[in-house]
Write a protein that holds these residues in place. Structure first.
Motif, PDB file in Angstrom:
ATOM      1  N   ARG A   1       0.843  -1.210   0.000  1.00 36.64           N
ATOM      2  CA  ARG A   1       0.000   0.000   0.000  1.00 36.64           C
ATOM      3  C   ARG A   1       0.873   1.253   0.000  1.00 36.64           C
ATOM      4  O   ARG A   1       0.476   2.296  -0.522  1.00 36.64           O
ATOM      5  CB  ARG A   1      -0.931  -0.017   1.207  1.00 36.64           C
ATOM      6  CG  ARG A   1      -1.874  -1.225   1.228  1.00 36.64           C
ATOM      7  CD  ARG A   1      -2.850  -1.179   2.384  1.00 36.64           C
ATOM      8  NE  ARG A   1      -3.623  -2.429   2.437  1.00 36.64           N
ATOM      9  CZ  ARG A   1      -3.323  -3.436   3.256  1.00 36.64           C
ATOM     10  NH1 ARG A   1      -2.299  -3.330   4.097  1.00 36.64           N
ATOM     11  NH2 ARG A   1      -4.049  -4.532   3.237  1.00 36.64           N
ATOM     12  N   TYR A   2       2.031   1.148   0.622  1.00 38.86           N
ATOM     13  CA  TYR A   2       3.059   2.192   0.542  1.00 38.86           C
ATOM     14  C   TYR A   2       4.324   1.517   0.035  1.00 38.86           C
ATOM     15  O   TYR A   2       4.829   0.583   0.653  1.00 38.86           O
ATOM     16  CB  TYR A   2       3.312   2.837   1.903  1.00 38.86           C
ATOM     17  CG  TYR A   2       2.074   3.474   2.513  1.00 38.86           C
ATOM     18  CD1 TYR A   2       1.471   4.571   1.917  1.00 38.86           C
ATOM     19  CD2 TYR A   2       1.509   2.946   3.669  1.00 38.86           C
ATOM     20  CE1 TYR A   2       0.336   5.147   2.473  1.00 38.86           C
ATOM     21  CE2 TYR A   2       0.372   3.505   4.228  1.00 38.86           C
ATOM     22  CZ  TYR A   2      -0.202   4.613   3.627  1.00 38.86           C
ATOM     23  OH  TYR A   2      -1.336   5.172   4.164  1.00 38.86           O
ATOM     24  N   SER A   3       4.831   1.992  -1.085  1.00 37.08           N
ATOM     25  CA  SER A   3       5.995   1.369  -1.724  1.00 37.08           C
ATOM     26  C   SER A   3       7.278   2.071  -1.314  1.00 37.08           C
ATOM     27  O   SER A   3       7.266   3.151  -0.690  1.00 37.08           O
ATOM     28  CB  SER A   3       5.836   1.409  -3.249  1.00 37.08           C
ATOM     29  OG  SER A   3       4.676   0.721  -3.651  1.00 37.08           O
ATOM     30  N   SER A   4       8.392   1.481  -1.709  1.00 40.88           N
ATOM     31  CA  SER A   4       9.705   2.051  -1.434  1.00 40.88           C
ATOM     32  C   SER A   4       9.769   3.494  -1.930  1.00 40.88           C
ATOM     33  O   SER A   4       9.465   3.787  -3.084  1.00 40.88           O
ATOM     34  CB  SER A   4      10.780   1.208  -2.128  1.00 40.88           C
ATOM     35  OG  SER A   4      12.048   1.779  -1.976  1.00 40.88           O
ATOM     36  N   GLY A   5      10.125   4.411  -1.037  1.00 40.95           N
ATOM     37  CA  GLY A   5      10.254   5.816  -1.397  1.00 40.95           C
ATOM     38  C   GLY A   5       8.988   6.625  -1.227  1.00 40.95           C
ATOM     39  O   GLY A   5       9.028   7.864  -1.330  1.00 40.95           O
ATOM     40  N   ASP A   6       7.838   5.973  -0.957  1.00 37.79           N
ATOM     41  CA  ASP A   6       6.581   6.705  -0.780  1.00 37.79           C
ATOM     42  C   ASP A   6       6.567   7.474   0.534  1.00 37.79           C
ATOM     43  O   ASP A   6       7.140   7.030   1.543  1.00 37.79           O
ATOM     44  CB  ASP A   6       5.388   5.749  -0.785  1.00 37.79           C
ATOM     45  CG  ASP A   6       5.009   5.271  -2.171  1.00 37.79           C
ATOM     46  OD1 ASP A   6       5.582   5.792  -3.154  1.00 37.79           O
ATOM     47  OD2 ASP A   6       4.148   4.379  -2.266  1.00 37.79           O
ATOM     48  N   ARG A   7       5.891   8.601   0.522  1.00 42.52           N
ATOM     49  CA  ARG A   7       5.704   9.382   1.745  1.00 42.52           C
ATOM     50  C   ARG A   7       4.484   8.853   2.483  1.00 42.52           C
ATOM     51  O   ARG A   7       3.416   8.650   1.896  1.00 42.52           O
ATOM     52  CB  ARG A   7       5.500  10.859   1.408  1.00 42.52           C
ATOM     53  CG  ARG A   7       5.356  11.772   2.618  1.00 42.52           C
ATOM     54  CD  ARG A   7       5.156  13.213   2.149  1.00 42.52           C
ATOM     55  NE  ARG A   7       5.088  14.138   3.257  1.00 42.52           N
ATOM     56  CZ  ARG A   7       3.984  14.437   3.937  1.00 42.52           C
ATOM     57  NH1 ARG A   7       2.827  13.853   3.592  1.00 42.52           N
ATOM     58  NH2 ARG A   7       4.004  15.294   4.934  1.00 42.52           N
ATOM     59  N   LEU A   8       4.638   8.603   3.787  1.00 43.37           N
ATOM     60  CA  LEU A   8       3.499   8.178   4.590  1.00 43.37           C
ATOM     61  C   LEU A   8       2.585   9.375   4.859  1.00 43.37           C
ATOM     62  O   LEU A   8       3.014  10.529   4.770  1.00 43.37           O
ATOM     63  CB  LEU A   8       3.978   7.591   5.922  1.00 43.37           C
ATOM     64  CG  LEU A   8       4.749   6.274   5.874  1.00 43.37           C
ATOM     65  CD1 LEU A   8       5.103   5.829   7.287  1.00 43.37           C
ATOM     66  CD2 LEU A   8       3.952   5.189   5.168  1.00 43.37           C
TER      67      LEU A   8
END
Length: 241
Positions: free
Chosen positions: A22-29
């Motif tokens: 749902r959140y990938s590498s490098g994504d901002r939470l």
């Protein structure tokens, strides 16, 4: 019956979000406020969960920008032509370097031997930190023969790239003469600068770079965060990609 602490439950939920993609590498939470609203808690509880995720190496924070999912380890080629900016750009990362110290002093025995100087000859020392996408991945120390490279200190003040600074003082190209790699645990000060736990594994490289005439122009030591960089070795008689 004991209850699961709220911050632990939030950490578990976010860990599952990352594992499920749902959140990938490098994504901002989402922001602390958004996460607090999602889980019905205060921001302090969210902050503790995020801190635990950071300690586990799943996320990292960027000052003023938020919390991001940790990138997978970056391949960093070690070959005849090692260039920090080029290596990271080839991996799709945004490179940056921060210089913390620039000073002239006498060479110690190891520096004099590596740079083919007499003991006590003056050297220019540059200490700093290397970053990828705003995340610290390494600490570095570059030692240069001062008399051989007049004007280098001024060039490094203007450009943080060693390659660009050397080009400004008459060294348009240089190659790697040797590289030694070893493992070290992070000291307390290294851990603070790299935002990792004290004792976490570091990969240390010690290298000598030489100009087209074969004269040493840089004696460099780099401490890479072991979980953020994968060193890939190439034949030193050929070029790294």
């Amino acid at each position: 019956m004991p209850r699961t602490p709220l911050w632990t439950a939030i950490e578990t939920a976010l860990t599952e979000d990352i594992a499920e993609g749902r959140y990938s590498s490098g994504d901002r939470l989402p922001s602390e406020a958004a996460l607090a609203a999602r889980f019905g808690v205060n921001r302090h509880t969210v902050r503790r969960a995020l801190a635990s995720l950071a300690e586990a190496g799943l996320v990292h924070s960027r000052r003023g920008a938020g919390v991001y999912v940790q990138h997978a380890a970056t391949d960093y080629p070690i070959g005849r032509r090692v260039r920090f900016h080029r290596n990271l750009e080839a991996a799709g990362r945004l490179p940056a370097r921060e210089i913390a110290l620039l000073e002239t002093r006498s060479a110690d025995a190891a520096e004099a031997r590596a740079l083919e100087l007499a003991a006590g000859d003056p050297v220019l020392v540059c200490d700093g930190r290397s970053l990828a996408d705003g995340q610290p991945i390494a600490l570095f120390r570059s030692v240069f023969p001062q008399a051989r490279l007049p004007g280098l200190a001024e060039a490094l003040h203007e450009v943080s790239s060693v390659t660009a600074a050397l080009a400004r003082v008459g060294v348009p190209d240089y190659t790697r003469r040797s590289t030694r790699i070893s493992a070290r645990p992070a000291t307390a000060t290294q851990a603070v600068q790299l935002r990792i736990a004290e004792g976490a594994p570091l990969l240390r490289t010690v290298a000598v770079n030489a100009d087209a005439q074969g004269r040493p122009v840089e004696f460099g030591t780099t401490w890479f965060a072991g979980d953020r960089v994968t060193l890939t070795l190439h034949d030193l008689d050929g070029e790294a990609p």
